[in-house]
Design an enzyme around this catalytic site. Structure first.
Site, PDB file in Angstrom:
ATOM      1  N   GLU A  35      -8.869 -12.080   5.187  1.00 18.19           N
ATOM      2  CA  GLU A  35      -8.207 -12.036   6.571  1.00 18.19           C
ATOM      3  C   GLU A  35      -8.777 -11.544   7.470  1.00 18.19           C
ATOM      4  O   GLU A  35      -8.003 -12.512   8.704  1.00 18.19           O
ATOM      5  CB  GLU A  35      -7.215 -10.190   6.570  1.00 18.19           C
ATOM      6  CG  GLU A  35      -6.317  -9.741   6.911  1.00 18.19           C
ATOM      7  CD  GLU A  35      -5.541  -8.906   6.342  1.00 18.19           C
ATOM      8  OE1 GLU A  35      -4.958  -8.269   7.097  1.00 18.19           O
ATOM      9  OE2 GLU A  35      -6.437  -7.735   5.972  1.00 18.19           O
ATOM     10  N   HIS A  37       0.575  -1.205   0.346  1.00 25.20           N
ATOM     11  CA  HIS A  37      -0.405  -0.035   0.153  1.00 25.20           C
ATOM     12  C   HIS A  37       0.964   1.016  -0.233  1.00 25.20           C
ATOM     13  O   HIS A  37       1.506   1.519   0.317  1.00 25.20           O
ATOM     14  CB  HIS A  37      -0.872   0.154   1.117  1.00 25.20           C
ATOM     15  CG  HIS A  37      -1.945  -1.272   1.290  1.00 25.20           C
ATOM     16  ND1 HIS A  37      -3.579  -0.848   0.383  1.00 25.20           N
ATOM     17  CD2 HIS A  37      -1.829  -2.478   1.987  1.00 25.20           C
ATOM     18  CE1 HIS A  37      -3.759  -2.146   0.586  1.00 25.20           C
ATOM     19  NE2 HIS A  37      -3.368  -2.683   1.558  1.00 25.20           N
TER      20      HIS A  37
END
Length: 339
Positions: free
Chosen positions: A201, A16
């Site tokens: 996740e 990211h």
């Protein structure tokens, strides 16, 4: 002696933008601007993060937003991507797909389009300077309205062939069903973008299945909890849908208690393609190379298996075919070299 992992050519598909910042850069930019950073980003870095409940995720997001706030000028964007590209090269990464949500910076840099243009220019300059491939994945925020995602998908589609290669969906997967974002991913896929939503996740196999069935995922960000469902692993293996596994991140967020609990070996042995990723090094304290070291040290991968991990990352990437061929040949050469 085993072969050095930093010379193994690889692709990095889960990183990211803000989270790729060097910790030293965060400290320096905050100091220059007189911005106060919490202890978790200074003396107690990397922070202890357990985001498996709402309070923990809120803390993680708060620290991320504070880190984003130090990026206040275009020069900061150029610096971040320049340094990120340098760190990729040091890890042996030859191709990077970095995830960007332009809406987080739009007010700062003149709107969505101007922000994305700035980031694409910075990425291109960083790539040329460091001699590494850098492409952008535009990522929508799952906690925002699906109409915002549609806007970002249309924006991403405008820059196909100009540095944007994929469309993602990030943030807390417990907030918002994947199917709510089906239209945005349809727009992106129609434009030829790779579909790379997060899933599996903080939630289990059903979240991954929704990403595949409702969003047409080519890759799944994280996806580690596919290991809880044999049939799902078979589907991912049969369709060669890659899971972007980030072991250090999984431990940092409390998804796994320790690195050994991340089911990397189980997914690999089931034939699920894997691309190791660092997610947010700024908050988790380690970059891509450490993920490959864990594969060797914790999960018992030998050099042939580590090389296959690198190949899978390259095959799952959106790199141009000549780049893929060059990287795959580089992996073969690495494996053929003396130990």
């Amino acid at each position: 002696m085993p072969r050095p992992l930093d010379t193994l050519p690889k692709a990095h598909l889960h990183l990211h933008f803000t989270g790729s910042m060097r910790h030293s850069t965060l400290i320096e930019l905050a100091g220059e601007q007189g911005l106060h950073l919490p202890d978790a980003l200074v003396e107690d870095w990397p922070p202890r993060l357990r985001a498996t409940d709402e309070r923990g995720w809120f803390r993680f997001q708060r620290l991320y937003d504070i880190a984003r706030s130090v990026l206040s000028t275009p020069e900061h964007v150029y610096r971040l991507l320049r340094e990120t590209a340098e760190d990729e090269v040091a890890a042996g990464s030859r191709w990077l797909e970095i995830q960007v949500d332009p809406s987080g910076f739009a007010q700062r840099f003149g709107g969505l389009t101007a922000t994305l243009e700035l980031m694409l220019d910075a990425a291109a300059q960083a790539a040329q300077r460091a001699d590494v491939g850098v492409a952008v994945v535009v990522a929508a925020n799952r906690t925002k309205h699906p109409l915002d995602a549609n806007t970002l998908a249309r924006l991403a589609a405008q820059f196909v062939g100009q540095g944007v290669v994929g469309f993602g969906l990030s943030n807390d997967e417990r907030r918002g069903e994947a199917r709510d974002f089906e239209r945005a991913f349809r727009i992106a896929r129609r434009a030829g973008l790779v579909a790379v939503p997060h899933g599996g996740e903080l939630l289990g196999p059903r979240s991954i299945a929704q990403c595949v069935d409702d969003l047409g995922a080519d890759r799944v960000g994280h996806g580690v909890r596919a290991a809880e469902d044999e049939r799902l692993m078979e589907r991912l293996a049969d369709r060669q849908i890659c899971c972007e596994v980030c072991p250090t991140s999984n431990v940092g967020l409390g998804v796994a208690e320790r690195a050994a609990d991340v089911p990397l070996r189980r997914l690999f042995d089931a034939g699920v393609p894997i691309a190791l990723g660092a997610d947010d090094p700024l908050l988790f304290g380690s970059r891509l190379l450490r993920q490959y070291e864990l594969a060797r040290e914790v999960y018992g991968f030998d050099d042939a298996e580590v090389a296959e991990l690198a190949r899978q990352s390259v095959r799952a990437s959106a790199a141009p075919e000549p780049v893929r061929k060059e990287l795959l040949q580089g992996v073969d050469d690495w494996l053929a070299s003396p130990e």
